[in-house]
Design a protein around this motif. Structure first.
Motif, mmCIF file in Angstrom:
data_model
loop_
_atom_site.group_PDB
_atom_site.id
_atom_site.type_symbol
_atom_site.label_atom_id
_atom_site.label_comp_id
_atom_site.label_asym_id
_atom_site.label_seq_id
_atom_site.Cartn_x
_atom_site.Cartn_y
_atom_site.Cartn_z
ATOM 1 N N GLU A 146 0.812 -1.219 0.000
ATOM 2 C CA GLU A 146 0.000 0.000 0.000
ATOM 3 C C GLU A 146 0.847 1.272 0.000
ATOM 4 N N SER A 147 1.881 1.350 0.810
ATOM 5 C CA SER A 147 2.686 2.573 0.860
ATOM 6 C C SER A 147 3.562 2.723 -0.379
ATOM 7 N N ARG A 148 4.131 1.635 -0.849
ATOM 8 C CA ARG A 148 4.983 1.698 -2.047
ATOM 9 C C ARG A 148 4.159 2.008 -3.288
ATOM 10 N N PHE A 149 2.899 1.572 -3.298
ATOM 11 C CA PHE A 149 2.016 1.873 -4.417
ATOM 12 C C PHE A 149 1.890 3.383 -4.590
ATOM 13 N N GLU A 150 1.557 4.079 -3.508
ATOM 14 C CA GLU A 150 1.347 5.531 -3.567
ATOM 15 C C GLU A 150 2.582 6.247 -4.097
ATOM 16 N N ARG A 151 3.722 5.898 -3.567
ATOM 17 C CA ARG A 151 4.969 6.570 -3.965
ATOM 18 C C ARG A 151 5.297 6.280 -5.429
ATOM 19 N N GLN A 152 5.194 5.029 -5.835
ATOM 20 C CA GLN A 152 5.544 4.654 -7.203
ATOM 21 C C GLN A 152 4.624 5.341 -8.213
ATOM 22 N N VAL A 153 3.331 5.288 -7.963
ATOM 23 C CA VAL A 153 2.358 5.831 -8.915
ATOM 24 C C VAL A 153 2.381 7.358 -8.937
ATOM 25 N N SER A 154 2.511 7.977 -7.775
ATOM 26 C CA SER A 154 2.416 9.442 -7.723
ATOM 27 C C SER A 154 3.723 10.152 -8.062
ATOM 28 N N ARG A 155 4.861 9.521 -7.855
ATOM 29 C CA ARG A 155 6.143 10.217 -8.027
ATOM 30 C C ARG A 155 6.913 9.834 -9.281
ATOM 31 N N SER A 156 6.589 8.699 -9.893
ATOM 32 C CA SER A 156 7.296 8.288 -11.102
ATOM 33 C C SER A 156 6.857 9.149 -12.280
ATOM 34 N N GLU A 157 7.816 9.616 -13.037
ATOM 35 C CA GLU A 157 7.493 10.351 -14.257
ATOM 36 C C GLU A 157 7.441 9.427 -15.465
ATOM 37 N N LEU A 158 7.603 8.139 -15.234
ATOM 38 C CA LEU A 158 7.353 7.135 -16.261
ATOM 39 C C LEU A 158 5.946 6.603 -16.037
ATOM 40 N N PRO A 159 5.263 6.166 -17.088
ATOM 41 C CA PRO A 159 3.971 5.507 -16.864
ATOM 42 C C PRO A 159 4.176 4.261 -16.006
ATOM 43 N N VAL A 160 3.156 3.902 -15.227
ATOM 44 C CA VAL A 160 3.220 2.740 -14.345
ATOM 45 C C VAL A 160 2.051 1.824 -14.667
ATOM 46 N N LEU A 161 2.350 0.575 -15.007
ATOM 47 C CA LEU A 161 1.332 -0.446 -15.255
ATOM 48 C C LEU A 161 1.294 -1.354 -14.036
ATOM 49 N N VAL A 162 0.156 -1.365 -13.340
ATOM 50 C CA VAL A 162 0.022 -2.168 -12.129
ATOM 51 C C VAL A 162 -0.895 -3.350 -12.398
ATOM 52 N N ASP A 163 -0.393 -4.534 -12.081
ATOM 53 C CA ASP A 163 -1.165 -5.779 -12.150
ATOM 54 C C ASP A 163 -1.746 -6.038 -10.769
ATOM 55 N N PHE A 164 -3.064 -5.919 -10.638
ATOM 56 C CA PHE A 164 -3.753 -6.267 -9.388
ATOM 57 C C PHE A 164 -4.054 -7.757 -9.472
ATOM 58 N N TRP A 165 -3.525 -8.538 -8.546
ATOM 59 C CA TRP A 165 -3.588 -9.995 -8.629
ATOM 60 C C TRP A 165 -3.753 -10.598 -7.246
ATOM 61 N N ALA A 166 -3.927 -11.937 -7.219
ATOM 62 C CA ALA A 166 -3.985 -12.688 -5.958
ATOM 63 C C ALA A 166 -3.263 -14.018 -6.143
ATOM 64 N N GLU A 167 -2.677 -14.496 -5.070
ATOM 65 C CA GLU A 167 -1.906 -15.743 -5.096
ATOM 66 C C GLU A 167 -2.750 -16.936 -5.530
ATOM 67 N N TRP A 168 -4.015 -16.985 -5.145
ATOM 68 C CA TRP A 168 -4.880 -18.128 -5.429
ATOM 69 C C TRP A 168 -5.489 -18.092 -6.836
ATOM 70 N N CYS A 169 -5.275 -17.034 -7.574
ATOM 71 C CA CYS A 169 -5.927 -16.811 -8.875
ATOM 72 C C CYS A 169 -5.157 -17.488 -10.013
#
Length: 145
Positions: free
Chosen positions: A45-68
């Protein structure tokens, strides 16, 4: 003076300014780790905010689960995207069960869901297991080549 971009270190979260011509290589000025490891960045959760809000490169996030099962099928595709788009796109993974607040905030109802962020804002999203060619085409439609 050359054009530069802010890049968030995947290891320590420090913000690094890199000249555009060095995107895809380079080490963090704080911890010394590579800024472009060629594999998806694991977020919480904390690294998400920093990566998405501060990176000047586009960020592609895969929302996933271990059981999926479909999420597991997509893992090699994300690994390949991280290598192929090194220096042009940050490819990241967020396990939904370990980051329920982020998942709820973005209304994640099915997994895998991929969300493309730019400038801290959601640009587009896709859900379901998709072939690499389709993801690459989708990214190209957003100017990421």
């Amino acid at each position: 003076m050359s054009d530069s971009r802010h890049v968030v270190c995947p290891a320590c979260g420090a913000i690094n300014r890199l000249p555009v011509e060095r995107l895809g290589s380079g080490n963090c000025g704080r911890c010394g780790e590579t800024l472009f490891p060629g594999q998806p960045v694991v977020l919480d959760e904390s690294r998400f905010e920093r990566q998405v809000s501060r990176s000047e490169l586009p960020v592609l996030v895969d929302f996933w689960a271990e059981w999926c099962g479909p999420c597991k099928m997509m893992a090699p595709t994300f690994d390949q995207l991280a290598r192929d788009f090194r220096g042009r796109l940050v490819v990241a993974k967020l396990e939904t069960e370990r980051a329920p607040a982020v998942s709820a905030r973005f209304g994640i109802r099915s997994i895998p869901t991929m969300i493309l962020f730019s400038g801290g804002r959601e640009i587009d999203r896709l859900s379901g297991a998709l072939p690499a060619a389709q993801l690459t085409q989708w990214l190209a439609g957003h100017g990421i080549r």
